[in-house]
Design an enzyme around this catalytic site. Structure first.
Site, PDB file in Angstrom:
ATOM      1  N   LYS A  12       0.816  -1.214   0.000  1.00 18.98           N
ATOM      2  CA  LYS A  12       0.000   0.000   0.000  1.00 18.98           C
ATOM      3  C   LYS A  12       0.859   1.278   0.000  1.00 18.98           C
ATOM      4  O   LYS A  12       2.076   1.212   0.243  1.00 18.98           O
ATOM      5  CB  LYS A  12      -0.916  -0.036   1.233  1.00 18.98           C
ATOM      6  CG  LYS A  12      -2.012  -1.121   1.178  1.00 18.98           C
ATOM      7  CD  LYS A  12      -2.851  -1.084   2.468  1.00 18.98           C
ATOM      8  CE  LYS A  12      -4.064  -1.982   2.395  1.00 18.98           C
ATOM      9  NZ  LYS A  12      -4.856  -1.906   3.657  1.00 18.98           N
ATOM     10  N   TYR A  52     -12.785  -1.773  -2.929  1.00 15.79           N
ATOM     11  CA  TYR A  52     -13.189  -1.933  -1.522  1.00 15.79           C
ATOM     12  C   TYR A  52     -14.710  -1.833  -1.337  1.00 15.79           C
ATOM     13  O   TYR A  52     -15.172  -1.517  -0.245  1.00 15.79           O
ATOM     14  CB  TYR A  52     -12.487  -0.880  -0.660  1.00 15.79           C
ATOM     15  CG  TYR A  52     -11.102  -1.281  -0.174  1.00 15.79           C
ATOM     16  CD1 TYR A  52     -10.873  -2.519   0.446  1.00 15.79           C
ATOM     17  CD2 TYR A  52     -10.022  -0.405  -0.296  1.00 15.79           C
ATOM     18  CE1 TYR A  52      -9.614  -2.868   0.920  1.00 15.79           C
ATOM     19  CE2 TYR A  52      -8.749  -0.765   0.179  1.00 15.79           C
ATOM     20  CZ  TYR A  52      -8.558  -1.992   0.785  1.00 15.79           C
ATOM     21  OH  TYR A  52      -7.318  -2.334   1.266  1.00 15.79           O
ATOM     22  N   ASN A 115      -1.688   0.261   7.020  1.00 12.45           N
ATOM     23  CA  ASN A 115      -1.150  -0.996   7.536  1.00 12.45           C
ATOM     24  C   ASN A 115      -0.339  -1.766   6.499  1.00 12.45           C
ATOM     25  O   ASN A 115      -0.179  -2.980   6.590  1.00 12.45           O
ATOM     26  CB  ASN A 115      -2.274  -1.843   8.140  1.00 12.45           C
ATOM     27  CG  ASN A 115      -3.381  -2.112   7.138  1.00 12.45           C
ATOM     28  OD1 ASN A 115      -3.253  -1.799   5.957  1.00 12.45           O
ATOM     29  ND2 ASN A 115      -4.457  -2.726   7.604  1.00 12.45           N
ATOM     30  N   HIS A 118      -2.222  -5.279   1.663  1.00 14.30           N
ATOM     31  CA  HIS A 118      -3.544  -5.908   1.492  1.00 14.30           C
ATOM     32  C   HIS A 118      -3.325  -7.368   1.102  1.00 14.30           C
ATOM     33  O   HIS A 118      -2.367  -7.678   0.401  1.00 14.30           O
ATOM     34  CB  HIS A 118      -4.327  -5.221   0.365  1.00 14.30           C
ATOM     35  CG  HIS A 118      -5.530  -6.014  -0.070  1.00 14.30           C
ATOM     36  ND1 HIS A 118      -6.742  -5.944   0.587  1.00 14.30           N
ATOM     37  CD2 HIS A 118      -5.691  -6.954  -1.046  1.00 14.30           C
ATOM     38  CE1 HIS A 118      -7.600  -6.788   0.017  1.00 14.30           C
ATOM     39  NE2 HIS A 118      -6.984  -7.403  -0.985  1.00 14.30           N
ATOM     40  N   GLU A 129     -10.064 -10.466  -7.178  1.00 18.96           N
ATOM     41  CA  GLU A 129      -9.092  -9.371  -7.021  1.00 18.96           C
ATOM     42  C   GLU A 129      -7.942  -9.476  -8.022  1.00 18.96           C
ATOM     43  O   GLU A 129      -7.439  -8.455  -8.504  1.00 18.96           O
ATOM     44  CB  GLU A 129      -8.563  -9.361  -5.587  1.00 18.96           C
ATOM     45  CG  GLU A 129      -9.641  -8.967  -4.576  1.00 18.96           C
ATOM     46  CD  GLU A 129      -9.168  -8.944  -3.128  1.00 18.96           C
ATOM     47  OE1 GLU A 129      -9.961  -8.528  -2.264  1.00 18.96           O
ATOM     48  OE2 GLU A 129      -8.006  -9.330  -2.852  1.00 18.96           O
TER      49      GLU A 129
HETATM   50  N1  UDP Z   1      -9.391  -0.111   7.784  1.00 18.62           N
HETATM   51  C1  UDP Z   1      -9.476   1.133   8.419  1.00 18.62           C
HETATM   52  N2  UDP Z   1     -10.131   1.212   9.613  1.00 18.62           N
HETATM   53  C2  UDP Z   1     -10.722   0.145  10.206  1.00 18.62           C
HETATM   54  C3  UDP Z   1     -10.643  -1.116   9.548  1.00 18.62           C
HETATM   55  C4  UDP Z   1      -9.969  -1.197   8.356  1.00 18.62           C
HETATM   56  O1  UDP Z   1      -8.954   2.116   7.906  1.00 18.62           O
HETATM   57  O2  UDP Z   1     -11.311   0.275  11.298  1.00 18.62           O
HETATM   58  C5  UDP Z   1      -8.691  -0.215   6.490  1.00 18.62           C
HETATM   59  C6  UDP Z   1      -7.351  -0.932   6.566  1.00 18.62           C
HETATM   60  O3  UDP Z   1      -6.453  -0.309   5.650  1.00 18.62           O
HETATM   61  C7  UDP Z   1      -7.717  -2.331   6.136  1.00 18.62           C
HETATM   62  C8  UDP Z   1      -8.773  -2.056   5.065  1.00 18.62           C
HETATM   63  O4  UDP Z   1      -9.505  -0.958   5.596  1.00 18.62           O
HETATM   64  O5  UDP Z   1      -6.599  -3.041   5.648  1.00 18.62           O
HETATM   65  C9  UDP Z   1      -9.731  -3.197   4.768  1.00 18.62           C
HETATM   66  O6  UDP Z   1     -10.305  -3.629   6.002  1.00 18.62           O
HETATM   67  P1  UDP Z   1     -10.429  -5.176   6.340  1.00 18.62           P
HETATM   68  O7  UDP Z   1     -11.313  -5.298   7.521  1.00 18.62           O
HETATM   69  O8  UDP Z   1     -10.826  -5.918   5.101  1.00 18.62           O
HETATM   70  O9  UDP Z   1      -8.951  -5.554   6.798  1.00 18.62           O
HETATM   71  P2  UDP Z   1      -7.833  -6.483   6.103  1.00 18.62           P
HETATM   72  O10 UDP Z   1      -8.557  -7.565   5.340  1.00 18.62           O
HETATM   73  O11 UDP Z   1      -7.028  -5.575   5.201  1.00 18.62           O
HETATM   74  O12 UDP Z   1      -7.032  -7.014   7.249  1.00 18.62           O
HETATM   75 MG    MG Z   2     -10.079  -7.456   3.967  1.00 21.54          MG
END
Ligand code: UDP
Ligand code: MG
Length: 136
Positions: A12, A52, A115, A118, A129
């Site tokens: 990212k 997303y 974070n 992805h 994807e």
């Molecule tokens: N994210 C965020 N705030 C939150 C949860 C998620 O900004 O409270 C962002 C973060 O970058 C995350 C992405 O949204 O990686 C997608 O969320 P998901 O729950 O799918 O997490 P992941 O699968 O990436 O662990």
């Molecule tokens: Mg996710």
């Protein structure tokens, strides 16, 4: 029984901005992932919104899509036995504060949003994807 899978990984903007691509790619390779395809791109906000879409009702959706489209990203197709789950394990928890030692997000993540990586969360979503970024 063999269970070779492919999954989509994205390095990212927060990590590309800090030039962490090679270190993160080495983590994948040292865990036995093959990088089948990769490209560095920057996407438009509307494309991030499409990618997303599953999160469109969440409070963090708008900021997340602005962030993902804010700078270059490195998208990759990773291959390994049980690649989807193995990648999720190597990534660590969504919130870097909760991520286990030795995971990518524990090492490099800045915040729950920024974070660093992805990874697809199921074999079905991995196919969707991978097509999203690599279908010609
Ligand atoms: N994210 C965020 N705030 C939150 C949860 C998620 O900004 O409270 C962002 C973060 O970058 C995350 C992405 O949204 O990686 C997608 O969320 P998901 O729950 O799918 O997490 P992941 O699968 O990436 O662990
Ligand atoms: Mg996710």
């Amino acid at each position: 029984m063999s269970n070779l899978q492919q999954t989509l990984s994205i390095i990212k903007p927060d990590a590309v901005e800090r030039s962490l691509e090679n270190e993160i790619k080495e983590m994948f390779k040292s865990k036995g992932f093959s990088i089948l395809k990769e490209k560095k791109i920057q996407i438009e906000k509307f494309e991030a919104e499409k990618f997303y879409k599953v999160h469109e009702t969440k409070a963090f959706y708008n900021d997340l899509c602005a962030y993902l489209s804010s700078g270059p990203i490195l998208v990759m197709v990773l291959e390994k036995e049980n690649a989807v789950l193995e990648n999720r394990k190597l990534m660590g928890a969504t919130n870097p504060k909760d991520a286990e030692n030795g995971t990518i997000r524990e090492k490099y993540g800045i915040s729950i949003e920024k974070n660093s990586v992805h990874g697809s969360d199921s074999v079905e979503n991995a196919k969707i994807e991978i097509d999203f970024f690599f279908k010609d």
